[in-house]
Every structure is written in structure tokens, then in C-alpha cells.
Design an enzyme around this catalytic site. Structure first.
Site, PDB file in Angstrom:
ATOM      1  N   SER A  76      -9.717   1.628   2.987  1.00 51.38           N
ATOM      2  CA  SER A  76      -8.867   2.373   2.091  1.00 51.38           C
ATOM      3  C   SER A  76      -7.829   1.532   1.355  1.00 51.38           C
ATOM      4  O   SER A  76      -7.293   1.985   0.342  1.00 51.38           O
ATOM      5  CB  SER A  76      -8.130   3.447   2.893  1.00 51.38           C
ATOM      6  OG  SER A  76      -7.267   2.844   3.845  1.00 51.38           O
ATOM      7  N   LYS A  93       0.855  -1.196   0.000  1.00 57.13           N
ATOM      8  CA  LYS A  93       0.000   0.000   0.000  1.00 57.13           C
ATOM      9  C   LYS A  93       0.890   1.245   0.000  1.00 57.13           C
ATOM     10  O   LYS A  93       1.907   1.284   0.699  1.00 57.13           O
ATOM     11  CB  LYS A  93      -0.886  -0.032   1.252  1.00 57.13           C
ATOM     12  CG  LYS A  93      -1.960   1.050   1.312  1.00 57.13           C
ATOM     13  CD  LYS A  93      -2.794   0.883   2.601  1.00 57.13           C
ATOM     14  CE  LYS A  93      -3.902   1.925   2.707  1.00 57.13           C
ATOM     15  NZ  LYS A  93      -4.728   1.737   3.922  1.00 57.13           N
ATOM     16  N   SER A 131      -9.906  -0.613   7.297  1.00 57.45           N
ATOM     17  CA  SER A 131      -9.326  -0.439   5.963  1.00 57.45           C
ATOM     18  C   SER A 131      -8.585  -1.640   5.390  1.00 57.45           C
ATOM     19  O   SER A 131      -8.189  -1.624   4.231  1.00 57.45           O
ATOM     20  CB  SER A 131      -8.376   0.764   5.957  1.00 57.45           C
ATOM     21  OG  SER A 131      -9.112   1.957   5.865  1.00 57.45           O
TER      22      SER A 131
END
Lengths: 488, 490
Positions: B156, B77, B180
Site C-alpha cells: 500500500s 505516507k 506494504s
């Protein structure tokens, strides 16, 4: 203990009482910053002492430098305060380019140290207790530089993240002299404890003063805060100006606006920096990057054992070990360097003589050139040699003062000056006798005055001998011989 | 699909070690897969050249020198700082930011032999539940059938979840602040694990809400998640909130079964308006666990209802300070001058540099901390947070693990909730309470919705009991036997 001094300000409407509280920011003596491995040194090139955190790079985190915590504990103990077993680091939020994280890590509701005090001397016998509300740790900010380019400003982040102790007094100070005494004393305590170097020129110690005035026994007046006072002299001047400003306003029927003010050292005046309405909302909240700071009793105990001698203890020791009087002990113990100078100088000598020389001669000369004892052109070792020459009769005390003046200017050794100028004391009795005989022979009037019982004329004879010997005759021997001759 | 891509992490590790397949071939296969699936807009940065270089080096090594993740391609990420790649947190304000330091988690994985093959798109600063606020555009869920109505991968960590769903990496890294990792794992049919707060160092991870942020793996299987976490976690002196508590061996007992284990199902997690399919999913979960020998009991977590508002005070409050450093002064984006004054520079830089959702949360955060509102919001929320943690504490006196749905729905259509932040925030309703309590939690794919989209079940366990959590998750995974993969031939 006594806490009454006469009121310093008397206006048209009578006496006014001044109420002062001080916030002192003292830089912690430490190699590293509070939460990063950046160096906390002074005088490096711009932006040289930076760790990643010091410019707020994303993903970097603060971690507590435990040496700084020890220093705060030590300071707290030196200030007779309570070391809290539990304290919290908070974020104080505001935007400014020299604040790299957009918040300062400080302590708000739960400081590491609370409830201490300092006793300041009011006069020879009385002291006044100034209570310290708290001591907390926080980060310093960087420095904005505006004078390098007409369009751009620059920032030096070296100081960003350096550990400061903010030491907040209760509003127990009643005039600018007390405020000056308090900061002087606080500074000395921290320097003795070796937790802050107290160097105000380099910004290691800075003050904010909260000042208000009121009629005696009335409710507290509205206060103004004067920011960033960087010398004790300025602190005192600023408070004096501010208190008088408030009194004039109130006596002409106006009110005081609560605000933050700045002191201009050139004009000696304070001026508005920001009003209460413009005051920041700092939105304090506990820093989630740091756990609450827990301090075990054992750690406090260990640190208390390493606490060096503090000014008050030193003063007592000077009295008992060296037999100094109260006044001498107080003056000698006021600065770490003075005490060290004194102890070096009195080693193998008369302590009273050593104290006298420091207080009456050395300090006088240093004041003339506005230098501190650590910058003295005459070291304790050099001064010691001069005293030795007095004590073994090589020179008189009077000549010694002359030599001392010369040493101060030239930084030569005493012996060198005495030889160069031929200042060695004349102690040979035969030589002095010859001079005395000559004077008696040539001054019948004075001899007769003496014989008629005017013993004061003795001094005149001594003076004549000194004049002829340019002061180098040994006064003891001169006196003895004149008396002997006149009485014959 | 290439057979290599069907393997789990644990299987791939064994295969590489056997030298039957070269690391280079593995990496090339995964790169090809990522190249073929660019339409899902999952990647913020490709690291193919370095990945191939590293693979070549591995192939000249002897297998006995292989580290536990030797040659394993991972997706990271874009919130983890990695040396040599841009790290942007999907924000314009960090659009050209190269960190000169490595996050502890990626450092641990690289030291274990893993190869970062790409960095993945995410919601800006991890603030979102749909991966629709990335500077590089929306991430599209690989389960999308109708490209005129693309589905969200969740957020997210949507890019990281989507990459695993298309087998673009053996596992990926996400961060979880309020769900997330778990919610996108649920939307994409993956396993998503959020460890105990403090298990993985936060050092080098761009902060959203410091007291909640936690890194974790997104993987195909529960065993893979256990394997990945083993090499991610560490106590780190650079992160004061990381914990120095030994991680239990996550793999040793993972398959031993859950006979006698007590599983609680909180009645507060059955919320008004919850769809039948989610209710059914939860029912299935109960049955599967019971069938495996666990004792399933109803429990109560009375403060669940206030968890979401509590979260949406605390997380923005912390974010409002964490994101204050992006001011155009030191690094990152600065608006074009000239400026009237300093404030003008701040306003333009931050106004242009941050997206709408980030600004919304910074405003909320600043508001709840401001004088006059602080006690009513922030202090109150802190008290509620303690109550929520106490709820869990007392529940864990009676049960070992808690079962709930991961999200209240399957993947929704991108843009559908964009103008309705409250509805968007409701996505976190099941994941936020355990985040506030700092507990480990995992989402396991457990079924398909009526739209044939994956649905996840969540398990939560007590602090530092990831072994129990993963053992239960493994049993649930076995029982659910979710084998569906997205059909990419559309």
C-alpha cells in the site's frame, strides 16, 4: 453456615425457588481513566475530561494505568479472591454513538481476578457464602443526551474510558433480601478498601440482575437479565417483581422467554428491552494494542500489605476492643462512616452508650429525613458533648433526648439549647426535699397506699416531682429522697 | 537530472553539513522534482511552504549544531498523523481530518532535523497491493513506459515508493502490515525495510491491523535505510507494543561483510507457477551471497503455505474493530442527513465513506470473529500464526538470515487484478509470513524483469537483529549492483 431461608414465593402450585446472580459495575476510584490520561472525575462540564483516546482519534493507543490495576488487585484481595498472574484485555465490539472506539476494552476469557466470595448474614448467628466468579476491568462508555434538542442528540464523553470493575457473582442468591444484602456488603467492602466510592446516585455502582425461578430441586429455569439497576432499593424491587412475574407466567402454563429487561422505578415493573434473538454478537477478541497483563506475586504481596481494615475485621475489633455485642458490632461496622462516627464518639466515653445513641437515636432521626450518617446534622463531636452533659449529671437521659431532637432541627450545640430552655437538671437535695414534702402533705391517699405495701405507687411520686420540675429533677436523687421520706 | 537528486541520503547529510549547498537549495531542488513529476499522482499533500521555511532556518544555523537529519527532505505516507497537514489514510471517511498530534515516528525524525516535504498517496487504510484504492486516484509507477497501460507502484505504500524512485525525497516513510513497504519497494526499484514489530512506535499511525502494522523507511540504498531507521525507532510509552530493547548500531558494521554468515533459502518459497525470471533472481541471490563468503543452505518453513490465508483472517479481523470508530459521530465524514434512525446514519456514512476493498475486508473481519465462526477462523488462524513463528524460530537456530524473492512478479498493469482480489492478495505471499512472525525484513533491488522492470530480493532475520539483516542486505546490494533508474522522459 446455613443456606436455607424459607422460600419467598408460594404460588398456586406451591413454593418456588428463586435463583439470582448479580453483575455489579463498580467505578474504580482513580484520578485517571483506565487507558488514557483523561480525568475520571464526576460533575465536570460536558466533554471536559477528554484525552485523545477518549474520542477514539485515529492513531491514538490505549496504555494501562497501573494504579487502576493496583486498585483491582486490592479489590480482589478484599473479596477473598485469586489475583491472576496473567490476564487479557479483549475488544467487545458493538456500535453505539457513546462508544468512541466502536468497541469496549474489557476482559473476557482471562479476567484479572477470579474465585472470591462474600459472606452475608442470614440472621444473628448464620451467614451464607455468596461465591464471586470473577472481577474484571473494563471501560465505561460516554453518555448520550437526548433532551436538549428535538432533532439532535448529544454525547458527553467524560465517562468514556473510565475504569469499571465488573464483579460477577455465582447464582447463589435466593431472594431479593439476599441480593440487597450482598450488594450492600460488596459496596462496603469496596468502600473500606478505598477502591470504589460506592456512590450509586452518581452511577459509581450499578447492577444487572439475572433472575430465574424453579420448583425446589428442579433444573434451572430460563433466566432474564434486568439491566442498570442504580439503587439497592430498585434492585430488590426489580427482583421481587421479576420473580413473581415469572412464577405467574409459569403457573398459568406459559414459558419464560430469555431476554434482557429494564426496570421502571415509577411503575415498579420490568419490561422487555431486547429478546435473545436481538442480543448482540460482541465478537470478542484479544486487543492487539495491549499486551497480556502480567502481575508478579511480589506486586500482589505489596498491595496486600496496604489493604486497610475490612468490614468483617472491623466487626471483630469492635467486639474485642469496645466490648460491643454482636448486633451492635454488625450495625456499627456496616458502613465506613458509621464506624468512624462511632470511634470518634466513644473516644473517652462508654462505647456501649455511644453505640446505643447511634443505633437507637441517631439512626431513627436520620431515617425520618432519609439521610445518611455522613449527612447527619449532628456531628460526632456535638453528640459527644451532649453525652458528656448526661454523664456529668447536668441533664438526665430523658432531657438529653429532648435536647437531641432540638439539636437535630436547629443544629445548635447541646449546651446552648439547655441554657436557652433552662433544661439543666435539678440536683440540689434541699430543693427536691421541699417539693417531696409538699407532695406528701397534699396526697395522703397515696402515702397510705405505700405504707400498706403498694410499692408501685413510688413511681407516681417520682412522676409528680418530674411534673413539677418539667422533668429536670435528677431521677436518682428524687428516688432517694422519696424513699427516705415515705419510710419515715 | 540535477546532480543533487542522484545523491543518497547519507551523501546528502554530509553535503548539507559541509555547507557547500544550502538546505534551501536542497529543498527547492526536491520541490521542483516533485512539481515535474505530478503525473505519477504520488502526493496527497504538499508541504512546500513549511519545508522552505524550515530550510531557511537551518541555513542560519552553524553546522556544529546540525542534527543527524538536518535539512533532509522526506516524504511521509498519509497514514502518519502530522500536525499541520491533513491525514486521511487515503479515505473519504477521513477526507478532512487534521490530527492535533504528531506520530512518534515523524516526531523522532523532525527532532532529528528532517523536513516533511510531502505526504504520499496509498491504498485506502493501507489495504491493498497496488495503490489503486486511494481517494485521490491511482498512483502510477515511474517505471511505466506506456501510459495507456500504467503500471502499479505496488502497495500500500505506493506513493512513498514512487517518490523515492523519482528522487522526490531523500527517503520516505511507509508502513508494512503484510508487505506494504517491501512489495512497492520491489516494484519501484528501491530498498524497503520493515523493522521488527515493536521497533517503531505505532502511536499516531492510523491503524490497519495492530498486531502487524510497523513503520519503516523506503530508500535508495541499504545504508540509507539503516541511517533512517536509526532515527525513526524508539521505545514509546504511548504504544504498549513498542519494545524497550536497545537497537544495535546499524551503521557501524554494515560494511564488514558476511563471511561465515549462514543464509537459508526456504524450499516452500519456491511456489507453483513461479516465473522463470523470479527463479533466476533467487538463484542469482544465492550465488551473490555465496560469492561474498556466506554459507547458503536449503531450509524448510513448513507452514508457509497457510500464512496467506492466516493473514487474511487476522488482519481483517483486527481491522474490523480498528475501523469501527469511523462512524460519523465524532470526526471525519458523515453522510448527508436526514436519517431514518441511527443505523441509517451508520450505514450511509460508512457505506459512502469507505471504498470497496476496505468494505470487503471489514466484512471478512466481522465474519471471522462472529459467533459460530470464531473458533474455525480466528482461533485457528492464531494457532497457525504461532506455528509460523515456530517455523522461523527453529530455522534461526541454523541460519542467520533467510533469502527469498520479495514478490512473485514485477509491477503489473494497474487495474489488472482489481476485480480479482485473491490474485491481488497473492502479491503478499512472500512478505506475509515474516509479518505474522513480527520479524525484520528488507527488500533490495536485485535485477530487472524481461520487461525491464525492477525485481527485489527479500532478506529476513531474527527479531531485533536488524544489524545482521542490514549487513547482509548491504552485501547483497553490492553484489547485485542495481544502478537502474526509471526513465522519466516519456
Amino acid at each position: 453456615m446455613s443456606d436455607t431461608r424459607p422460600y419467598k414465593i408460594t404460588g398456586k402450585t406451591g413454593s418456588w425457588e428463586i435463583v439470582i446472580g448479580l453483575e455489579v459495575h463498580a467505578q474504580v476510584s482513580s484520578k485517571l481513566k483506565l487507558f488514557s490520561n483523561g480525568a475520571a472525575s464526576f460533575g465536570s462540564n460536558e466533554n471536559e475530561n477528554l484525552d485523545l483516546l477518549d474520542i477514539g482519534l485515529p492513531g491514538t493507543l490505549p496504555t494501562i494505568n497501573s494504579f487502576v490495576i493496583d486498585q483491582a488487585i486490592k479489590s480482589g484481595l478484599a473479596l477473598n479472591a485469586k489475583v491472576n498472574n496473567f490476564s487479557i484485555f479483549d475488544r467487545k465490539n458493538y456500535f453505539y454513538p457513546d462508544l468512541p472506539l466502536g468497541y469496549q476494552i474489557s476482559q473476557y476469557k482471562e479476567p484479572i481476578i477470579s474465585d472470591g466470595y462474600i459472606d452475608i448474614d442470614i440472621n444473628e448467628n448464620d451467614s451464607k457464602r455468596i461465591r464471586i466468579e470473577r472481577l474484571h476491568l473494563e471501560q465505561d462508555a460516554g453518555k448520550s443526551i437526548h433532551d436538549q434538542s428535538p432533532e439532535d442528540s448529544f454525547i458527553d464523553f467524560n465517562r468514556a474510558g473510565v475504569a469499571l470493575m465488573e464483579i460477577v457473582s455465582h447464582p447463589d442468591l435466593s431472594d431479593w433480601d439476599e441480593a440487597g444484602d450482598y450488594v450492600t456488603k460488596l459496596r462496603n467492602i469496596l468502600r473500606f478498601a478505598n477502591t470504589c466510592d460506592g456512590n450509586m446516585q452518581e452511577g459509581s455502582l450499578r447492577c444487572d440482575a439475572n433472575v430465574s425461578v424453579r420448583k425446589p430441586n428442579n433444573a434451572l429455569g430460563t433466566r432474564c437479565e434486568i439491566k442498570n439497576l442504580n439503587s439497592i432499593k430498585n434492585l430488590m424491587k426489580a427482583i421481587e417483581f421479576e420473580a413473581n412475574r415469572q412464577v405467574s407466567l409459569l403457573e398459568s402454563g406459559e414459558t419464560i422467554a430469555q431476554e434482557t429487561r429494564l426496570f421502571d422505578a415509577n411503575s415498579g415493573k420490568t419490561r422487555t428491552m431486547r429478546s435473545k434473538e436481538e442480543a448482540h454478537d460482541y465478537r470478542y477478541f484479544p486487543d492487539p494494542d495491549l499486551l497480556p497483563l502480567k502481575i508478579e506475586e511480589d506486586r500482589i504481596h505489596q498491595i496486600s500489605k496496604t489493604l486497610p481494615e475490612l468490614p468483617a475485621q472491623l466487626k471483630e475489633r469492635l467486639k474485642s476492643q469496645y466490648n460491643l455485642g454482636s448486633y451492635d458490632a454488625r450495625v456499627i461496622s456496616a458502613e465506613l462512616e458509621t464506624a468512624k462516627y462511632f470511634e470518634d464518639l466513644s473516644e473517652g466515653r462508654d462505647p456501649k452508650q455511644a453505640a446505643n445513641w447511634i443505633i437507637s437515636n441517631l439512626f431513627g432521626k436520620l431515617n425520618e429525613i432519609d439521610k445518611s450518617i455522613s449527612e447527619s446534622p449532628i456531628s460526632s463531636k456535638k453528640l459527644g458533648k451532649l453525652l458528656d452533659l448526661v454523664n456529668d449529671g447536668t441533664i438526665s437521659n430523658k432531657i438529653a433526648k429532648e435536647v437531641f431532637e432540638e439539636m437535630f432541627m436547629s443544629s445548635k450545640e447541646a449546651k446552648e439549647i439547655i441554657e436557652e430552655k433552662g433544661l439543666k437538671q435539678i440536683s440540689n437535695e434541699d430543693d427536691i426535699e421541699k417539693l417531696v414534702d409538699k407532695i406528701i402533705l397534699e396526697n395522703e391517699t397515696q402515702v397510705n397506699q405505700f405504707k400498706e405495701g403498694n410499692t408501685k405507687v413510688m413511681g407516681w411520686f417520682v412522676g409528680q416531682v418530674m411534673k413539677l420540675t418539667k422533668g429536670q429533677a435528677n431521677p436518682g436523687i428524687v428516688n432517694k429522697i422519696i424513699l427516705k421520706k415515705l419510710n419515715n | 537530472m540535477n546532480e543533487l537528486l542522484k545523491l543518497s541520503l547519507v551523501e546528502t547529510v554530509k553535503l548539507i553539513k559541509s555547507k557547500k549547498v544550502s538546505a534551501k537549495e536542497i529543498i527547492e531542488t526536491y520541490i521542483n522534482r516533485l512539481e515535474d513529476t505530478e503525473k505519477y499522482n504520488m502526493l496527497s499533500e504538499k508541504n512546500y511552504d513549511e519545508a522552505l521555511e524550515l530550510a531557511n532556518k537551518i541555513d542560519s544555523k552553524k553546522p556544529e549544531d546540525f542534527r543527524p537529519l538536518e535539512g533532509i527532505p522526506i516524504a511521509v505516507k498519509d497514514i502518519f498523523c502530522t500536525v499541520g497537514n491533513k491525514t486521511t489514510a487515503s479515505s473519504k471517511i477521513l477526507n478532512n481530518f487534521f490530527a492535533p498530534y504528531e506520530s512518534t515516528v515523524t516526531k523522532n525524525l523532525k527532532n532529528a532535523g528532517a523536513i516533511v516535504i510531502c505526504k504520499t498517496n496509498m491504498d485506502e487504510f493501507a489495504m491493498g497491493s497496488a495503490s489503486d484504492t486511494c481517494i485521490k486516484g491511482e498512483v502510477i509507477n515511474p517505471w511505466t513506459d506506456d501510459f495507456s497501460k500504467p503500471l502499479t507502484p505496488g502497495g500500500s505504500s505506493g506513493g512513498s515508493a514512487a517518490v523515492v524512485a523519482i528522487s522526490g525525497a531523500c527517503f520516505s516513510l511507509g508502513t508494512d502490515t503484510g508487505g506494504s513497504i517491501r512489495q512497492p519497494a520491489s516494484f519501484c526499484g528501491n530498498v524497503g525495510l520493515k523493522p521488527t514489530y515493536g521497533r517503531c512506535s505505532r502511536y499516531g499511525i492510523i491503524a490497519f491491523a495492530s498486531s502487524l502494522d510497523q513503520a519503516g523507511p523506503i530508500s535508495k540504498t541499504v545504508e540509507d535505510a539503516a541511517y533512517a531507521l536509526t532515527y525513526m525507532a524508539s521505545w514509546d510509552k504511548n504504544d504498549s507494543t513498542s519494545v524497550n530493547i536497545k537497537m544495535p548500531d546499524l551503521l557501524k558494521n554494515i560494511k564488514e561483510g558476511i563471511k561465515g554468515l549462514k543464509v537459508g533459502v526456504p524450499k516452500e518459497y519456491i511456489i507453483d507457477g513461479m516465473s522463470d525470471e523470479i527463479q533466476k533472481l533467487l538463484e542469482n541471490g544465492r550465488t551473490w551471497l555465496k560469492d561474498q563468503g556466506a554459507e547458503v543452505i536449503d531450509i524448510s518453513l513448513p507452514h508457509t503455505k497457510v500464512a496467506l490465508p492466516c493473514y487474511y483472517i487476522i488482519a481483517p479481523a483486527e481491522a474490523s474493530a480498528n475501523l469501527a470508530r469511523y462512524d460519523g459521530v465524532k470526526f471525519g465524514y458523515r453522510a448527508e442527513g436526514p436519517f431514518k434512525d441511527l443505523n441509517d446514519m451508520y450505514c450511509k456514512t460508512r457505506g459512502e465513506g469507505f471504498g470497496k476493498e476496505v468494505k470487503r475486508r471489514l466484512l471478512i473481519g466481522t465474519y471471522v470473529l462472529s459467533s459460530g465462526y470464531y473458533d474455525a477462523y480466528y482461533i485457528h488462524a492464531q494457532k497457525v500464526r504461532r506455528k509460523i513463528a515456530e517455523d522461523f524460530n527453529s530455522a534461526f537456530k541454523d541460519v542467520d538470515v533467510i533469502l527469498s524473492p520479495t514478490a512473485p512478479s514485477d509491477a503489473f498493469v494497474l487495474g489488472e487484478k482489481k476485480e480479482d482480489p485473491i490474485n491481488m492478495y497473492l502479491n503478499d505471499v512472500f512478505t506475509v509470513p515474516s509479518s505474522l512472525a513480527g520479524l525484520p525484513a528488507i527488500s533490495i533491488p536485485a535485477g530487472l524483469s524481461k520487461n525491464n522492470k525492477p525485481l527485489g530480493l527479500q532478506l529476513i532475520s531474527n527479531k531485533f537483529t536488524e544489524d545482521t539483516l542490514l549487513k547482509t542486505a548491504f552485501a547483497l546490494e553490492e553484489a547485485a549492483s542495481f544502478t537502474h533508474r526509471p526513465n522519466l522522459e516519456k
